[in-house]
Design an enzyme around this catalytic site. Structure first.
Site, short mmCIF file in Angstrom:
data_model
loop_
_atom_site.label_atom_id
_atom_site.label_comp_id
_atom_site.label_asym_id
_atom_site.label_seq_id
_atom_site.Cartn_x
_atom_site.Cartn_y
_atom_site.Cartn_z
N GLY B 18 13.04 -6.59 35.56
CA GLY B 18 12.40 -7.71 34.87
C GLY B 18 13.41 -8.46 33.85
O GLY B 18 14.54 -8.13 33.73
N GLU B 34 14.00 -12.69 38.78
CA GLU B 34 14.54 -11.46 38.24
C GLU B 34 14.54 -10.66 39.17
O GLU B 34 15.67 -9.66 39.27
CB GLU B 34 13.61 -11.00 37.05
N GLU B 38 18.29 -8.79 40.02
CA GLU B 38 18.78 -7.47 39.88
C GLU B 38 18.71 -6.57 41.16
O GLU B 38 19.35 -5.42 41.03
CB GLU B 38 17.90 -6.95 38.84
N PRO B 55 1.62 -3.94 20.53
CA PRO B 55 2.69 -4.49 19.69
C PRO B 55 4.15 -3.71 19.43
O PRO B 55 5.02 -4.43 19.40
CB PRO B 55 2.04 -4.52 18.15
N GLU B 87 22.64 -0.50 38.82
CA GLU B 87 22.16 0.32 39.85
C GLU B 87 20.84 -0.10 40.32
O GLU B 87 19.90 -0.32 39.47
CB GLU B 87 22.58 1.85 39.75
#
Lengths: 201, 201
Positions: B18, B34, B38, B55, B87
């Site tokens: 992410g 993303e 990745e 929050p 990784e």
DNA sequence: CCAAAAGTGTTTATGATACACCCATGT
DNA sequence: ACATGGGTGTATCATAAACACTTTTGG
């Protein structure tokens, strides 16, 4: 339930109630707060719907909206506009005004979700008074599913699920036989759900 | 599929892939970008899951995560870590390491959604090779539903839905009779869905 | 006594479940 | 030849669907 916006952008235009999340506020808390501020509605079933984040959806700049939907029981709750809203009013879904931002798209997703989920989750009861008649329940499902249901089959199916409790009371003041009033048994539903039961209409 | 984080916070810790949405980027585009950056995975079924916004969920400050889940077919796609990930690796869901942030909660929601939705939407096919045998499909549903299914009943049910097309080919190189290979018919599913059909396993 | 909705069973059809053997292929 | 999974049909059971009349109440 729509509110008429008091501020730019889209001032004077009808929109879904909403606003900005506080810096230390949970998303659902913000949804409940905004709804209460703009319409006075509290203590409702509320569930996250979808997050809308198209880059150009708000003329002020990049705004991501985490949409929630609430179900309001038919007990005749009145709405009171306040805060940023100059008016708050119920509309039938087939008679909506033009909406601000991409709120028409949000509403379309909400309706689709409701129509789908009402069949495998006991959402319908959130839309009725706490005590309701079997005919009211049947009418609700007929509206949502968009087809007529057989009275005897519907009653048998609902009653054998064992999720309704007879309050012993009847609805009075009608020009015909007084119908029995039932309540939805949330505790029993939670139990059944844990033991693999799936609600299905 | 988890990635090991290259940066603080939680550097060296396993996490869901992410990152941050670009200022002019749609949410789903960001999720796909993303994931590709990745792990190298592209062209997958991808769907919005839920938005997490407690929050204190990120030590850097207020971060709201719009979670998406992707389904990867069993064609033996390899994953290659790059970008912020040092990784990238597949894990069995019952053998997960500790995860960064609230990613264990996100994963729990994803699994729950998958287990629920796979029964009323043809998600299962996204998890198989483009051509698959009926036994592979049955095993998949047995794993997801957590119970054994009867071979003859399963085959009859699936075949009468009319959503599988026989490719005419068979899977070779096995020490037994070569099984037929089928494809899922997306076009036909879209048609049936429009005419009120509900997929159900 | 009339209008209007409440309430109630049985029969039929459809779909789900249980169950066992022969077939094709590679070793 | 044998081990391994591929492939097939029928009988029973459970659930869903179709269907019409009597009862209660207020006007």
């Amino acid at each position: 339930m729509l509110v008429r916006r008091g501020r730019e952008p889209f001032a004077g235009c009808w929109a879904l109630p909403g606003g900005f999340v506080g810096l230390d506020e949970a998303l659902e808390d913000a949804a409940r707060r905004e709804l209460a501020e703009e319409t006075g509605l509290t203590d409702l079933f509320l569930e996250q719907l979808f997050t809308f984040g198209a880059p150009e959806r708000d003329p002020r700049g990049r705004v991501v909206s985490v949409a929630y939907y609430a179900l309001v029981d038919a007990d005749g709750r009145s709405v009171n506009a306040s805060s940023d809203a100059i008016e708050a009013k119920w509309f039938p879904v087939d008679g909506l005004p033009e909406l601000a931002f991409d709120h028409d798209a949000i509403l379309a997703v909400a309706l689709e979700r409701l129509r789908g989920k009402v069949r495998y989750a006991p959402l319908g009861f959130e839309l009725l008074s706490r005590a309701f008649t079997l005919t009211e329940l049947q009418r609700l499902y007929e509206v949502i599913l968009g087809r007529d249901l057989d009275k005897r089959n519907f009653r048998r199916k609902i009653q054998t699920m064992g999720l309704l409790v007879d309050t012993g009371k009847t609805r009075q003041g009608l020009a015909h036989r007084a119908p029995r009033l039932y309540r939805f048994d949330r505790r029993r539903y939670a139990e059944l759900e844990r033991s693999g039961f799936t609600f299905w209409v």
